[in-house]
Design a protein around this motif. Sequence first.
Motif, PDB file in Angstrom:
ATOM      1  N   ILE A  33       0.856  -1.200   0.000  1.00  0.00           N
ATOM      2  CA  ILE A  33       0.000   0.000   0.000  1.00  0.00           C
ATOM      3  C   ILE A  33       0.891   1.248   0.000  1.00  0.00           C
TER       4      ILE A  33
ATOM      5  N   GLY B 255       3.949   1.537  -0.951  1.00  0.00           N
ATOM      6  CA  GLY B 255       4.701   1.640  -2.201  1.00  0.00           C
ATOM      7  C   GLY B 255       3.857   2.138  -3.367  1.00  0.00           C
ATOM      8  N   GLN B 256       2.545   1.953  -3.298  1.00  0.00           N
ATOM      9  CA  GLN B 256       1.667   2.291  -4.421  1.00  0.00           C
ATOM     10  C   GLN B 256       0.815   3.536  -4.175  1.00  0.00           C
ATOM     11  N   THR B 257       0.966   4.151  -3.008  1.00  0.00           N
ATOM     12  CA  THR B 257       0.179   5.359  -2.705  1.00  0.00           C
ATOM     13  C   THR B 257       1.112   6.425  -2.130  1.00  0.00           C
TER      14      THR B 257
END
Lengths: 244, 341
Positions: free
Chosen positions: A85, A87-89
């Motif tokens: 989460i 890493g992607q937000t």
Amino acid sequence: MKILSIDTSGSSLNVGLLDSSTGLFFAHEHTKDEARTHSMKILPAIQALMTKAGWSFDQLDRIALTAGPGSFTGLRIGAAVAKMIAGQTFAELVPVSTLEMIALSARLSATDPNTTSYLPMINARNHNVFAAICRPGKPLDDEGHWPFTDFLSKAPKNSIFVFEQGTGDDFKAEIQTAGLKFIEQPSEKLIDAKLLAQQGLSAARADADSFAPRYLRKTAAEMAWLKKHPDAGDGDYAKYVSEV
Amino acid sequence: MTAKQDNLILAFESSADETSAAVVKNGHEILSNIVATQIASHQRFGGIVPEVASRHHLEWINRVTKEALQEASITNPAAQLSAVAATYGPGLVGSLLIGLMAGKTFAMVHGLPFIAVNHLAGHISAANFVQPTSYPAMAVMVSGGHTELLWMAKENSFQIIGTTLDDAAGEAFDKVGRILGLNYPAGKEMQEMAAKGQANIHFPIAHTENTFDFSFSGLKSSVLNYVHHADQLSEQINKNDVAASFQKAVVEAIIEKTEAAIQVFQPVQLLLGGGVAANLALRTAIEHLAQTYHLKLTEAPISLAGDNAAMIGAAAYLNFKAGRFSGLDLNTDPSLNFSRM
Ligand SMILES: Nc1ncnc2c1ncn2[C@@H]1O[C@H](COP(=O)(O)OP(=O)(O)OP(=O)(O)O)[C@@H](O)[C@H]1O
Ligand SMILES: [Mg+2]
């Protein structure tokens, strides 16, 4: 700040969402059969809370995660989710010691005014424990993997052991002989998800991509190998993995 | 940016000791395929230590994910990707968990559908990067943990015709390699030694009750006996000859069973996949077999024979087309396999 708290270090699944500006908190409701199902339950739980709060993942500011010690597999489930989460937000990963959370969660309902320090403890089998000395407001002391008896000899006066119900039976007699007390927490109370989110407000953030749990214990294979190769350094994992 | 009508799948693989993420286009084109291998770590112990493997996977998962996205020029996953996939079995539970949780979490964050992939279907689907398969087909799946003859009546359908009763082919290569003093995994080095030796020692192939089943543990024992016997007599053995003779026996066993199955089931095409599919002697032998029976043959490219996420993306595409998606509550299935025919 919008904070997601995640704890999968033990037998119960602790997840929550805290909006620190409003104080609004959404908690995952515990179910009876939570042990060993974190990999199945954690994402539906997070998704349900996000829907309930009406948040999107892009709005998250922080993810507070119990970093360990605890069940190795459990720690990795929470960490894999939190890392991905983050890493992607835009969210930052904020790890907090599991032992510190056990101590602070116990203090929420503790009434004895003489208690100056807590001794959070996780049974690590063979009369070993993961344990630390927690004086609320101060950094943890002696956090580590201990033979129980060695740890007991470090226990300060007026300190109180905290562990999950049913996991400390082997130690009760020794604790009482030493003139100390203990608190047995039901598993769903061992770590408070709201308190974890609150800790996430002030705790230091970590780099999500390189984050690894605080296992506090090498594998038996590595310990044996390091014994045979004393010059090899302290198990720097990264150098043993490479892209092909 | 790739046109939206293209199907782009981000796939994860972490069933054993490789952490991998890939972006695959339309099931047969690799846009990226990042593989981080832990072999050097486990060589310290002479084989995979599951707890160490899980720790490595977790440390590398975000990195391989970002590199796979970057190399494929994915800047907006929700808009550019069609789905996210991950291996959910078979494999080591602690290893599988990392790729599966990563894949499910990625899907949740970006609001994408999630596809669970059988690792063995992945190995077989590496063939899709070469050419489309014709059906009915028969797949020869030879890897570190599995050795199976699989019937594929149609796309994305697998039934076991024969399987190993004990060791897998790759496992046999690794165990015999160990007897010869090689480090894990020994397959590739065994092949190199075999190329320098003569297949002049007879190592018998075990017979199995079901014509199509395999057994390699007897073969391993006879190599062990041969080496011990020479040891006791203080005789020098030619390790290259042992490797060549062993490899010949393994290849013959695989070809013999495959040929028997071709005669009975009469597929129109053969597929070769799994880590041992990198073996050149096996490739030559199966090419010859396909020629003899006038069968189409697709071999997994050598670079995609071992574990990688691109093959998982190729298999996931077949699930995507069939509308087979999974929920975020899906768990690992460490002993997942196909069912017998
Ligand atoms: N050139 C080769 N010749 C023979 N064996 C090989 C060769 N290259 C690799 N192998 C073997 O392939 C195996 C690894 O294959 P793979 O990575 O597919 O196995 P795995 O993923 O561990 O098992 P599974 O896929 O069954 O779960 C090892 O046993 C290795 O020795
Ligand atoms: Mg494999």
